[in-house]
Design a protein around this motif. Structure first.
Motif, PDB file in Angstrom:
ATOM      1  N   VAL A  58       3.316   2.371  -1.855  1.00 26.77           N
ATOM      2  CA  VAL A  58       1.893   2.061  -2.035  1.00 26.77           C
ATOM      3  C   VAL A  58       1.505   0.968  -1.049  1.00 26.77           C
ATOM      4  O   VAL A  58       2.326   0.104  -0.704  1.00 26.77           O
ATOM      5  CB  VAL A  58       1.592   1.582  -3.479  1.00 26.77           C
ATOM      6  N   GLY A  59       0.286   1.011  -0.582  1.00 26.61           N
ATOM      7  CA  GLY A  59      -0.231  -0.048   0.266  1.00 26.61           C
ATOM      8  C   GLY A  59      -1.693  -0.275  -0.036  1.00 26.61           C
ATOM      9  O   GLY A  59      -2.334   0.540  -0.719  1.00 26.61           O
ATOM     10  N   GLY A  60      -2.227  -1.368   0.465  1.00 30.56           N
ATOM     11  CA  GLY A  60      -3.635  -1.611   0.224  1.00 30.56           C
ATOM     12  C   GLY A  60      -4.090  -2.971   0.702  1.00 30.56           C
ATOM     13  O   GLY A  60      -3.370  -3.680   1.408  1.00 30.56           O
ATOM     14  N   ILE A  61      -5.304  -3.307   0.308  1.00 28.72           N
ATOM     15  CA  ILE A  61      -5.934  -4.564   0.712  1.00 28.72           C
ATOM     16  C   ILE A  61      -6.355  -5.316  -0.549  1.00 28.72           C
ATOM     17  O   ILE A  61      -7.055  -4.753  -1.406  1.00 28.72           O
ATOM     18  CB  ILE A  61      -7.168  -4.302   1.597  1.00 28.72           C
ATOM     19  N   LEU A  62      -5.927  -6.552  -0.660  1.00 29.00           N
ATOM     20  CA  LEU A  62      -6.290  -7.379  -1.807  1.00 29.00           C
ATOM     21  C   LEU A  62      -7.674  -7.980  -1.611  1.00 29.00           C
ATOM     22  O   LEU A  62      -8.206  -8.005  -0.492  1.00 29.00           O
ATOM     23  CB  LEU A  62      -5.258  -8.490  -1.991  1.00 29.00           C
ATOM     24  N   VAL A  73       2.117  -4.073   0.794  1.00 30.30           N
ATOM     25  CA  VAL A  73       2.846  -2.822   0.615  1.00 30.30           C
ATOM     26  C   VAL A  73       3.709  -2.992  -0.624  1.00 30.30           C
ATOM     27  O   VAL A  73       4.095  -4.115  -0.981  1.00 30.30           O
ATOM     28  CB  VAL A  73       3.716  -2.468   1.838  1.00 30.30           C
ATOM     29  N   ALA A  74       4.018  -1.887  -1.274  1.00 30.64           N
ATOM     30  CA  ALA A  74       4.771  -1.961  -2.529  1.00 30.64           C
ATOM     31  C   ALA A  74       5.816  -0.867  -2.609  1.00 30.64           C
ATOM     32  O   ALA A  74       5.602   0.257  -2.139  1.00 30.64           O
ATOM     33  CB  ALA A  74       3.820  -1.865  -3.720  1.00 30.64           C
ATOM     34  N   GLU A  75       6.935  -1.215  -3.211  1.00 33.84           N
ATOM     35  CA  GLU A  75       7.988  -0.264  -3.559  1.00 33.84           C
ATOM     36  C   GLU A  75       7.927  -0.077  -5.062  1.00 33.84           C
ATOM     37  O   GLU A  75       7.882  -1.058  -5.814  1.00 33.84           O
ATOM     38  CB  GLU A  75       9.351  -0.817  -3.151  1.00 33.84           C
ATOM     39  N   CYS A  76       7.897   1.161  -5.531  1.00 36.44           N
ATOM     40  CA  CYS A  76       7.738   1.441  -6.955  1.00 36.44           C
ATOM     41  C   CYS A  76       8.976   2.139  -7.497  1.00 36.44           C
ATOM     42  O   CYS A  76       9.406   3.154  -6.946  1.00 36.44           O
ATOM     43  CB  CYS A  76       6.507   2.317  -7.193  1.00 36.44           C
ATOM     44  N   LYS A  77       9.538   1.602  -8.563  1.00 40.09           N
ATOM     45  CA  LYS A  77      10.716   2.183  -9.182  1.00 40.09           C
ATOM     46  C   LYS A  77      10.387   2.592 -10.609  1.00 40.09           C
ATOM     47  O   LYS A  77      10.396   1.787 -11.529  1.00 40.09           O
ATOM     48  CB  LYS A  77      11.882   1.180  -9.166  1.00 40.09           C
ATOM     49  N   ASN A  78      10.099   3.856 -10.782  1.00 42.51           N
ATOM     50  CA  ASN A  78       9.766   4.414 -12.095  1.00 42.51           C
ATOM     51  C   ASN A  78      11.063   4.723 -12.830  1.00 42.51           C
ATOM     52  O   ASN A  78      11.413   5.875 -13.059  1.00 42.51           O
ATOM     53  CB  ASN A  78       8.919   5.674 -11.901  1.00 42.51           C
TER      54      ASN A  78
END
Length: 202
Positions: A58-62, A73-78
């Motif tokens: 995931v990525g984006g603008i705060l 940017v984010a790493e997601c561990k479901n």
């Protein structure tokens, strides 16, 4: 878990993480690595070895306050357990180091978003310079980060100032299905966004 099932579970985690981040009202724009246009902002390559690609989920603008306009940017561990997150975390901090070094404009913050904590005995140490250095010196990463298999040589190549900078930009976020629901409602979020648009903030 079969590969296809893991992909589906991973994609669901990225979608849920994006949805939760958006609901905090502190994200101006966000996308996942399955977005047809913006996914390329999340894709990079290891600089050495076979120069294999790596990506974030995931990525984006705060928006707002001290984070106004910052990219993340984010790493997601479901995950349902700690599982092998520690191994992936070591690789992730190495990716963060490289991304900050080579593509600094694309990432001001690095978020690890999981549904289960890991390395509980050293949890407080996961956002330290030592944790970043440990990931960089992991045998898996020596060749693809530093183009050497010699740990002592790799140590000489590490930019310690960059290591400190990256460690200060790391986020650890643990979510839960109930916690995901305890956010602003879509109706109230729409009012906030409308107000921001009126003020020219969007």
């Amino acid at each position: 878990m079969p590969g296809e099932a893991m992909h589906i579970k991973g994609a669901e985690g990225a979608r849920r993480a994006k949805q939760w981040l958006d609901a905090t009202t502190r994200v101006r724009s966000s996308w996942t690595n399955e977005d047809s246009v913006m996914a390329s902002r999340l894709e990079f390559n290891w600089p050495h070895g076979e120069q294999q690609p790596y990506s974030f989920d995931v990525g984006g603008i705060l928006s707002g306050g001290e984070f106004e306009g910052h990219f993340f940017v984010a790493e997601c561990k479901n995950y349902d357990s700690a599982s092998d997150q520690g191994m992936h975390y070591d690789d992730w901090v190495a990716k963060c180091y490289l991304t900050r070094r080579d593509h600094g404009r694309l990432a001001d913050h690095f978020m690890w978003i999981t549904w289960h904590p890991f390395r509980q005995n050293t949890w407080k140490e996961l956002r330290t310079s030592d944790a970043v250095t440990k990931g960089l010196l992991n045998p898996r990463n020596l060749k693809r980060v530093f183009d050497t298999e010699d740990e002592d040589q790799a140590k000489q190549l590490i930019d310690q100032q960059l290591v400190t900078d990256v460690s200060e930009r790391l986020w650890l976020i643990v979510l839960d299905k109930k916690q995901e629901k305890l956010v602003i409602t879509p109706q109230h979020r729409a009012l906030i966004v409308a107000h921001q648009i009126e003020r020219g903030e969007f």
